[in-house]
Design an enzyme around this catalytic site. Structure first.
Site, short mmCIF file in Angstrom:
data_model
loop_
_atom_site.label_atom_id
_atom_site.label_comp_id
_atom_site.label_asym_id
_atom_site.label_seq_id
_atom_site.Cartn_x
_atom_site.Cartn_y
_atom_site.Cartn_z
N SER A 112 18.52 60.13 40.88
CA SER A 112 17.65 59.13 40.27
C SER A 112 16.69 59.84 39.30
CB SER A 112 16.92 58.33 41.36
OG SER A 112 16.30 57.19 40.81
N GLU A 202 25.08 56.56 36.80
CA GLU A 202 24.80 55.44 37.70
C GLU A 202 23.45 54.86 37.31
OE1 GLU A 202 22.25 55.33 40.31
OE2 GLU A 202 21.39 57.14 39.45
N HIS A 272 22.82 54.53 43.63
CA HIS A 272 21.78 53.94 44.48
C HIS A 272 22.35 53.07 45.60
CE1 HIS A 272 19.01 55.37 41.41
NE2 HIS A 272 18.01 55.09 42.22
#
Length: 296
Positions: A112, A202, A272
């Site tokens: 992330s 992602e 995630h």
């Protein structure tokens, strides 16, 4: 195109340091559970004393978060750095940051917002791990946990299976990350050389039009021109706003990437969503877009 330096494999008894380089911590119970998972493998895990600091949405002021990273990276006894959570903030501490490459390379683990740290390390020739942070690790299934331990302890990794879009097979250096964070690294000193890369992307909570806007920026900047293939993970909670005309995120990905003429595999189990399969940064991989396989 060269593979990056892999830190020495971890083994029971090694010291790992927990830092919070990004967003303010909220999930303390999950953090504790995840730390115990590492300790159950025989690792010594030290949690930075001021990890619960807060400064707005950040886990403390930039100077304090930078000091956490520097202390862990420069500690000769530390063999790995575990990032507590994502959010936002790691790019702020990289503004005046320089990796001390004379020290023994050590594993840096996160995803992330931690993408900025992973990619920054990549630019100085050191591999790291795109894998769960400590506020998500305890939710991972057993096979995903084992995959992470296999990676950092020096064992082979099984291929990942997704949905192949066709287009043949590509071999290149794997560069995984969060699309939003990676997009904001373009045209900065942190942007790696993308020549010969298999890009793995992602994202989370981004509406389809924002995914479209980011991928269009990648196209307009020419950043996709030398990439050899694209591996797509989960795009979690990326539904369009209610009652507003929209494409789906799947339609956007197909529209913005499908005409590049390179192998693409989607729906791979990282990102995630759970599971978030560990991926090494900077190692040579093969992407088979006919069979839908990422082979590491």
């Amino acid at each position: 195109m060269q593979s990056k330096i892999l830190p020495p494999p971890l083994q029971a008894g090694d010291l790992l340091r927990v830092i919070a380089p990004s967003g303010a911590l909220r999930e303390f119970e999950m953090l504790g559970q995840s730390v115990e998972i590492w300790r159950s493998r025989g690792y010594q895990v030290e949690i930075t004393s001021n990890i619960d600091d807060g400064w707005g949405y950040l886990a403390g002021k930039d100077e304090n978060r930078s000091q956490q990273l520097a202390a862990a990276w420069q500690d000769p006894d530390c063999r790995g750095i575990l990032c507590a959570r994502g959010g936002f903030g790691s790019t702020r501490i990289l503004e005046n940051w320089h990796w001390q490459t004379s020290t023994l390379p050590k594993w840096l683990i996160g995803f992330s917002d931690i993408t900025a740290l992973l990619w920054s390390l990549y630019t100085v020739g050191i591999s790291s791990v795109h894998a769960p942070v400590l506020t998500t690790l305890a939710d991972e299934p057993d096979w995903s946990l084992q995959r992470l331990f296999d990676l950092v302890e020096g064992r082979p990794l099984a291929p990942l299976k997704g949905c192949g879009w066709g287009g043949g097979i590509a071999t290149g250096i794997l560069l995984p990350g969060n699309l939003t964070v990676a997009t904001h690294l373009l045209a900065t000193p942190i942007q790696p050389n993308l020549d010969g890369v298999i890009l793995a992307l992602e994202d989370v909570t981004e509406a389809p039009y924002r995914i479209d806007r980011m991928l269009t920026q990648w196209r307009l900047s020419g950043s996709l021109s030398k990439i050899r293939g694209i591996a797509l993970g989960s795009f979690t909670r990326c539904e369009p706003p209610a009652n507003i005309p929209s494409f789906s995120v799947e339609e956007v990905l197909r529209d913005r990437l499908g005409d590049l003429g390179i192998p693409i595999v989607s729906d791979l189990p990282f990102g995630h969503n759970i599971p978030n399969a560990a991926l090494p940064v900077g190692v040579q991989v093969t992407l088979d877009a006919d069979r839908g396989i990422l082979d590491i």
